[in-house]
Scaffold this active site. Sequence first.
Site, PDB file in Angstrom:
ATOM      1  N   HIS A   1      25.748 -11.164  95.474  1.00  0.00           N
ATOM      2  CA  HIS A   1      26.622 -10.130  96.014  1.00  0.00           C
ATOM      3  C   HIS A   1      27.953 -10.135  95.267  1.00  0.00           C
ATOM      4  O   HIS A   1      28.221 -11.024  94.474  1.00  0.00           O
ATOM      5  CB  HIS A   1      26.944 -10.423  97.489  1.00  0.00           C
ATOM      6  CG  HIS A   1      25.766 -10.481  98.377  1.00  0.00           C
ATOM      7  ND1 HIS A   1      25.358  -9.414  99.133  1.00  0.00           N
ATOM      8  CD2 HIS A   1      24.896 -11.499  98.650  1.00  0.00           C
ATOM      9  CE1 HIS A   1      24.291  -9.771  99.845  1.00  0.00           C
ATOM     10  NE2 HIS A   1      23.995 -11.020  99.559  1.00  0.00           N
TER      11      HIS A   1
ATOM     12  N   HIS B   1      21.965  -7.747  95.549  1.00  0.00           N
ATOM     13  CA  HIS B   1      22.029  -7.097  96.863  1.00  0.00           C
ATOM     14  C   HIS B   1      21.495  -5.670  96.774  1.00  0.00           C
ATOM     15  O   HIS B   1      20.790  -5.199  97.669  1.00  0.00           O
ATOM     16  CB  HIS B   1      23.471  -7.113  97.365  1.00  0.00           C
ATOM     17  CG  HIS B   1      23.634  -6.599  98.753  1.00  0.00           C
ATOM     18  ND1 HIS B   1      24.838  -6.145  99.222  1.00  0.00           N
ATOM     19  CD2 HIS B   1      22.762  -6.469  99.790  1.00  0.00           C
ATOM     20  CE1 HIS B   1      24.686  -5.752 100.480  1.00  0.00           C
ATOM     21  NE2 HIS B   1      23.443  -5.940 100.845  1.00  0.00           N
TER      22      HIS B   1
ATOM     23  N   LYS C   1      23.615   0.405  97.763  1.00  0.00           N
ATOM     24  CA  LYS C   1      24.679  -0.521  97.371  1.00  0.00           C
ATOM     25  C   LYS C   1      24.743  -0.646  95.859  1.00  0.00           C
ATOM     26  O   LYS C   1      23.715  -0.680  95.189  1.00  0.00           O
ATOM     27  CB  LYS C   1      24.429  -1.923  97.959  1.00  0.00           C
ATOM     28  CG  LYS C   1      24.236  -1.976  99.457  1.00  0.00           C
ATOM     29  CD  LYS C   1      25.553  -2.035 100.146  1.00  0.00           C
ATOM     30  CE  LYS C   1      25.363  -2.217 101.642  1.00  0.00           C
ATOM     31  NZ  LYS C   1      26.575  -2.105 102.368  1.00  0.00           N
TER      32      LYS C   1
ATOM     33  N   CYS D   1      26.442  -3.260  94.722  1.00  0.00           N
ATOM     34  CA  CYS D   1      26.637  -4.708  94.725  1.00  0.00           C
ATOM     35  C   CYS D   1      25.447  -5.431  94.106  1.00  0.00           C
ATOM     36  O   CYS D   1      24.318  -5.113  94.450  1.00  0.00           O
ATOM     37  CB  CYS D   1      26.851  -5.129  96.180  1.00  0.00           C
ATOM     38  SG  CYS D   1      26.950  -6.873  96.493  1.00  0.00           S
TER      39      CYS D   1
END
Length: 151
Positions: free
Chosen positions: A13, A120, A127, A129
């Site tokens: 992450h 992630h 996302k 991330c």
Amino acid sequence: MTQQHQPMWITVHCSATPHSMDIGCSEIRRWHLQRGWQDIGYHYVIRRNGTIEQGRPLLQQGAHVTGNNKGNIGICLVGGCDNKQKPQDNFTLAQRKSLFTLIEQLQQQYNIDDKHVTAHSQWNSSKACPVIVIQSEAERQEANSLLRENV
């Protein structure tokens, strides 16, 4: 707190903070507690200088991938956004070295293969991330098929 079984996944992450913001576990823990969580969601946080900080104990289930935390170790790189909150790979070389060293140690300790090391964004396509590429495209596709089996 829930005990986790043998770790099977490692998920990377980012903290979604600009490069100028050098935070660590204590700040992220405070943010997560303010959200009503039991503790910091990640098991590890890697600061801008490459220092690895222990977050939530490994024996406790993390809170970093909605619906898929069981057996999943969460590692958070500090950074990942520019000053306007747009995704940006602004991680330092020290962070990258620490990340891959930590991943290798965890893989050896828990017998986790490369296909079970994910970003992630592979769990949640909405996302960006962690804004860093950790696998080749072929490895990412193979991991994605495993993720679909796991969900």
